[in-house]
Structures are given as C-alpha cells and as structure tokens.
Design an enzyme around this catalytic site. Sequence first.
Site, PDB file in Angstrom:
ATOM      1  N   GLU A 149     -22.116  35.293-104.579  1.00 57.25           N
ATOM      2  CA  GLU A 149     -20.985  35.843-103.843  1.00 57.25           C
ATOM      3  C   GLU A 149     -21.509  36.749-102.732  1.00 57.25           C
ATOM      4  O   GLU A 149     -22.010  37.838-102.998  1.00 57.25           O
ATOM      5  CB  GLU A 149     -20.089  36.657-104.777  1.00 57.25           C
ATOM      6  CG  GLU A 149     -19.397  35.822-105.843  1.00 57.25           C
ATOM      7  CD  GLU A 149     -18.509  36.680-106.723  1.00 57.25           C
ATOM      8  OE1 GLU A 149     -17.302  36.411-106.799  1.00 57.25           O
ATOM      9  OE2 GLU A 149     -19.037  37.623-107.348  1.00 57.25           O
ATOM     10  N   ASP A 192     -23.634  37.275-109.129  1.00 55.18           N
ATOM     11  CA  ASP A 192     -22.369  37.980-109.000  1.00 55.18           C
ATOM     12  C   ASP A 192     -22.505  39.065-107.926  1.00 55.18           C
ATOM     13  O   ASP A 192     -23.496  39.797-107.892  1.00 55.18           O
ATOM     14  CB  ASP A 192     -22.021  38.604-110.351  1.00 55.18           C
ATOM     15  CG  ASP A 192     -20.708  39.347-110.334  1.00 55.18           C
ATOM     16  OD1 ASP A 192     -19.665  38.686-110.207  1.00 55.18           O
ATOM     17  OD2 ASP A 192     -20.729  40.590-110.453  1.00 55.18           O
TER      18      ASP A 192
END
Length: 820
Positions: free
Chosen positions: A462, A425
């Site tokens: 990400e 993340d």
Amino acid sequence: MAGPPHHRLAQEPRRPRPPPPSRPRARPHHAHPLPGGGLAKYPRLAPTHDAFRVDADEKTERTALRGRLVAETDGGVSTGVQIPGVLDDLYARAATTAHLGPTFRNGRPTLSVWAPTAKNVALDLDGRTVAMRRDAATGVWSATGPAAWTGKPYRYAVTVFAPAAGKVVTNHVTDPYSTALTADSARSLVTDLADPALAPAGWQRLRKPKAVPLRDAQIQELHVRDFSARGDYLAFTDRRSAGMRHLKQLADAGTSYVHLLPVFDFATVPERRAGQATPPCDLAALPADSDEQQKCVGRTAARDAYNWGYDPLHYTVPEGSYASDPDGPRRTLEFRRMVGGLADAGLRTVMDVVYNHTAASGQDEKSVLDRIVPGYYHRLLDDGTVATSTCCANTAPEHAMMGKLVVDSVVTWAKEYKVDGFRFDLMGHHPKANILAVRKALDALTPAKDGVDGKSVILYGEGWNFGEVANDARFVQATQKNMAGTGVATFSDRSRDAIRGGGPFDADPRVQGFASGLFTAPNDSPANGSPDEQRARLLHAQDLIKVGLTGNLAGYRFTDSTGRDVRGADVDYNGSPAGYAAAPGDALSYADAHDNETLYDALAYKLPRSTPPADRARAQVLALAAAALSQGPSLSQAGTDLLRSKSLDRNSYDSGDWFNAIHFDCADGNGFGRGLPPARDNADKWQYARPLLADPGLRPGCGPVTAASAAYRDLLRIRTTEKTFGLATAEAVQAALSFPLSGRDETPGVVTMRLGDLVVVLNAAPDARTQRVAALAGTDYALHPVQAHGSDPVVRTASYAAGSGTFTVPGRTAAVFRRS
C-alpha cells in the site's frame, strides 16, 4: 533528535519547569550551536529548530545513553531527548551485521538481543537466570549455552531507563527475533528452524508452481479463518474440502498466488481453543436487518477466535491460534504444511506483513521492542509521543535496527518457510530505501545456497501517502509515485474508485461508478448529481479505467474523453496524477480487498435496488474484468467471484466468523442479510443498509453465484494465456494497446480497447451496445474461444460485423474478441 556528523539535540521550546527535587543528576555537558543550522539529516526540523553539538567524547555518550537524558537551557527550559539518531550514529554500523535471536553452531545455541541503552540484560531461561555478555561495539547482549537449552522457554530481563515509567525498570520481555513461542506469546522458545523435526515430509524437495513475474500475477487475497471454519493452517492440506477445491479451480484457470492476511504472531486472539469465546446467541434465527447479531458478536469480539491480525506482536513466528497446538514449534511445522498444500494446488504463497506498527508501545505488556530499547523502535513526534497515524504505535523503519528487523524477518520467511511474496501493509510509512533493501536481500538468495530463488519473490504494498511522513517529510517514502520503476508494485486506487464509484469514505455509499450504473442505470441518490453531471463523471471514470488498463503508466499517450491528447499522468485523480507507473507491474489493479465493503456489497448500495440478481452478478464480473484484463498484476478478495457479502460491513477486522465467513456452498447463501453490520464502523450507513438487508431480492441464490464464478474463471484463462496482457515495457504497451473510440464521441458506459490481435469491450450499460471501429473494417474477428465455448450464454451472443468493423456486446458484459 540526533545525527551525523556530530550528535545533535534538536530542542523544541517548552514552558520553564523546575526539575523534580529527587531527580538524580549526572555531570552536565554543554552544547554549542552548530553553524548553518546543522540539520541536513532532519530537514523537517530545520525551519523551527536549532542544532547543537554536545561536548562529550564517544565513551561518555555511550554511558550517558544508558541513563536518563535531559536537555536544559540556561533559562531553565527543560525537555526530554529523543535518542534514535545518536544510537544509530554510535552503533548501527556494527550492529546491523550482528546475528540476533537464536543461532546455532554445532548444536549449541546462542541467544542475542540488541539493547545498547540497557544497564543490564540477563537471560530468564527455563526458570533460572543466566548472565549475558555485552558487546560494546554493537550494543548486543548474548549468551551461549549447551544443546540442552534447545526447546527451553526464555525471556530477557532488561534493566533500562523507561521514559514511559519515568524510572529505571527491569522488563521481562520475549525476544523480538523469536523463532518459536509458547501459547499466547508468553515465552520465546530456543528453536532451530533447521531442525528436521520441524520439516514436513518432502519439505526440502518441495516443488512450487512455476514462478510468475509480478506483472502477470493473479492474486487471491485470503484470511485463514474466513477460508475454513477450522481456522487453521492444516485446512489448506485437505484437498477434498470445498475451499481447496475452489482454490484448485482458480489455480487451473490462472490464479497464481494466494495472499494470506497476517499469519505472523499477533496480539488479539487467545491462542488456545479452550480460551476462545463464541457469540452466545442463535444468530441464524434473527431477522436479516436486525441489529441484534452485531450486538451479540460484539460481546465476545475481544475474546473470540477472529481478528484480521494487523496488530503485530512477534514478526517472525507463525500465529499460534491457527496451529493445532500453539504451545511450541508445531505452528512452524503446520505453517510449512500449509505452504506445501497451496503448492500442491498450483498456488504460490504471499504473506501480508505489517512492519509499520506494533500492537503496543511503552510499558504495555504487549509491547516488546519498546521495553527493550525504549524510545528507539517507534517513530516519535516532536513532543516525544509515539505517532499513531497507522492506527497503532508506528514503528520507525528509518532507524537502522528497525530497518534491519524488517529485512531479516522477510528473509527468514522466504528462506525458512518458502514464502513466495510479501504484501507490505501501509508501505508508504516505510522509507523507499528500506523496501529496496528488502528487495536486495531477497535477490541475493539462491537455490544452491539458500534453497530458494529470491529473485522470484514478488513484492507489493500500500503506497498511500499520509500521516507524519506524508510528502517525504522525514524520508523518501515507499509511496506510489516513488516506487515506480523499482519492481515493487503499489495498489492503484485510481481504477478501483472509477470501477466501483465514489470513494471509501463517502457519507452516502450510493455514489455510482462505471460498473455500478453511473448515468446508464442511475439510482435515486442525490449525491450522483444531475444527468449531465453523471455523464461527465462517467466519461472521466472511463479515462481512469483506460489508464488502469495500461498498467497505470504515467507516460502512456492517448485521447481522453474530452478529445485531448494526454499522458496517463495528465489525467486527474482527486488532484493527483492518475498514471504514476514507469512500467507494467508498478501498479496493482483491484476492485475490492479486505478493506471497505466487498464488491457485492458496494454494488448492493450503488446499483438500482430493482436490479435482478443475475444482472448484479454480471456487473460484478464486469468490475472484476476491468481489473483482471489490465496490464500488470491484479488482486481480488477471496470469495468475490462467489458474490461474497459481509452483510454490508465496511471494516470487518473484528466482526467474527458470522460476518466474515466465505460460503463456498451457495446453498448457504453468500453472506448477505446476516444482520446489520457492527455499529462500530457502520452505524452511519444503517439508514441505507436496513432496507437492502431486508430485501430478499438482493440474495442471489445459486444460479448467479455459480455463473459469476465460472465467468470470472473464463476471464482468468484469457488473461493468463494471451501474452499481450503481460507486456514487459511501457514502450511495448504504447505500441500494442490503444483505445480507438476514445474521444468526444465515445459511448458513455463502454470502454473499447485494442490490444495486439485482441479487442476488449467492457459494456457497463444494462443493455447491448455497438462499437464501430472503422479502422478494423474488413478484418476478421471472432469472440475469443474461451468465451465462445465458455460458461456464459449471454457473452456468447456478442457479435462482430467484419464489413463495418462493428462489435456488439450485451449489457453488463466484458467480451474479448480475437483476430481470426
């Protein structure tokens, strides 16, 4: 701040303020300016800050760090001191090799915690206090006990100066390296993950599906509770359930990984079932466009069983709310059974990991790291506050011991839980060096030594570039451009936005793109512009999709829609290069994920409202095809092939089962029309959402749902059996892949790709289009056998005329032809 070669304090000018009259004063140490600025390690500070060397020896520095530190000028300007740099200078070399948390030798446990600034650390074990020994070189406190400690609850009593409290406190804190917990994370448990009692039958001999290289990975992103109303790990062991039958179908078609949204211990869900609230309303009885559902769900959202889980509490323990008994190590056993259940279905397991922030910091009861070494584990801004650009308290993996925690945690999941991949993340908030250290540590794991092949573990994340770390301000980030060529993939927003239309933060959600009717089936939104503007935007979206089909290669050369000879990096994406990858596998393609509206909901906003359900389903499959038929890995949100809707909710992280459940039985609908989505993140879109939700024509029924799912599986079979979709190098892609009709005269709404012996035509227009490739005249092609004998009667009408090299493809269809 502090850093080598001398310990430095970077001072921001402050207004003079007198010290509190009762503040205890240690012997002052003077600081001397360093020549040349001395801030090479902190280049962001160099233009506006000065660096000083403190006239103290190392022993004095270590002692001083265990109390309150203040920097003052002769003029009375006073400021606190940020200590991570000096802690790393003094302790990191020795501490990063230490074994932390519970370790066992001959059945005897040792508990160890890094707390270099603590005045004292004691062990609260099963209701009694045990002294701990401090190692001066590492700053690690430890205690060794008898085998009888095993299974006992414990916490650390850490006596330390806490800036958030402004005084010395004694914090009773769980272990950051916990391997097991009591319910609601109240206590750590002395647990050996090698205990045979925690291994399900056949665990040591568990056979996984054959490892798939990252460049060929086909990934389903899935939330445990969305998957099953049971909301537990064991749901993945029930082969007869509708969910597991569906996953097995996808695996048989070519899906290789299930990516689980956070399943580590997180902070926001009561772990005991008895303590979980449910909405006190008859939600099903309310109108499809009512605001009452979201109000009712909101009343219990903070106490229900649902949250995405992006609020880490303990990084290396399975979440307790998904276990049949959260009070103890049963969650370990059942997590392992889940991994085994997915493997039995032909799927490998990816974990979504969130090391970039914690649920809380300071003296908050949900703060673990910051109550043990205050001011170290989190990234501080110049004024001493914790950065929160990630939404919460940002961690600082650039600090040695936070970086170590990331590496150690990932290795534990890979070794002890047989996890096959990790999705990071907000990976751009990590240093590139930290992610490469994870890769190196995994690569060192071998089946003979560790029971797993670490080289087969995939990594992606990400790579967004924003916040206080943006543009490599503090370190070289793990962003899209920086991770190219590392073997770690980043999500590509380029083709995502081109496929869907617009962007995640549009004020008007009706902005169209390639698959949603831009120019070819315009809606009535003024945000789309004039027909000429739409045509120009569509052709540029097609260029972005072409770059995506190459795997987002920066160096791939082709003719763009303006007739120019360009590289992927020359194509513009909101001011950045569209192509940034060095090799296939650097970029991960997707059309939707848990963030933002589901693909069905995005198309509900964007397609003309009169579009029939069957055509909506075709547009959805076309959008999925643009991602799945690209070079490199692709991901889809679980349920997207079933036209999954969240009733237009763009951020359903705390929206409960009502808005989030996947409906595997199409008789239950697809989730559309379950009320207006929660006002929290959607109220500004209600004016657009209300008439759609009230329209029964947007509820697809079983026919379109079944057709879309079967057509997607056909595409997966083609993608995973035709080797040219998984080329290994940029050179191989350049040689095998081309866009023969790209240029000034290309067809708006159609992308035609030649790939070895294949020709792929993506026709987003609502009616049939022909594509004449003169160079192929006289060469025999036929619709790919999977589609020619597949589930979709419409694609079976696609045709090819060898004499002219002309392909004819029905509207809203992805057709693959193979040389015969």
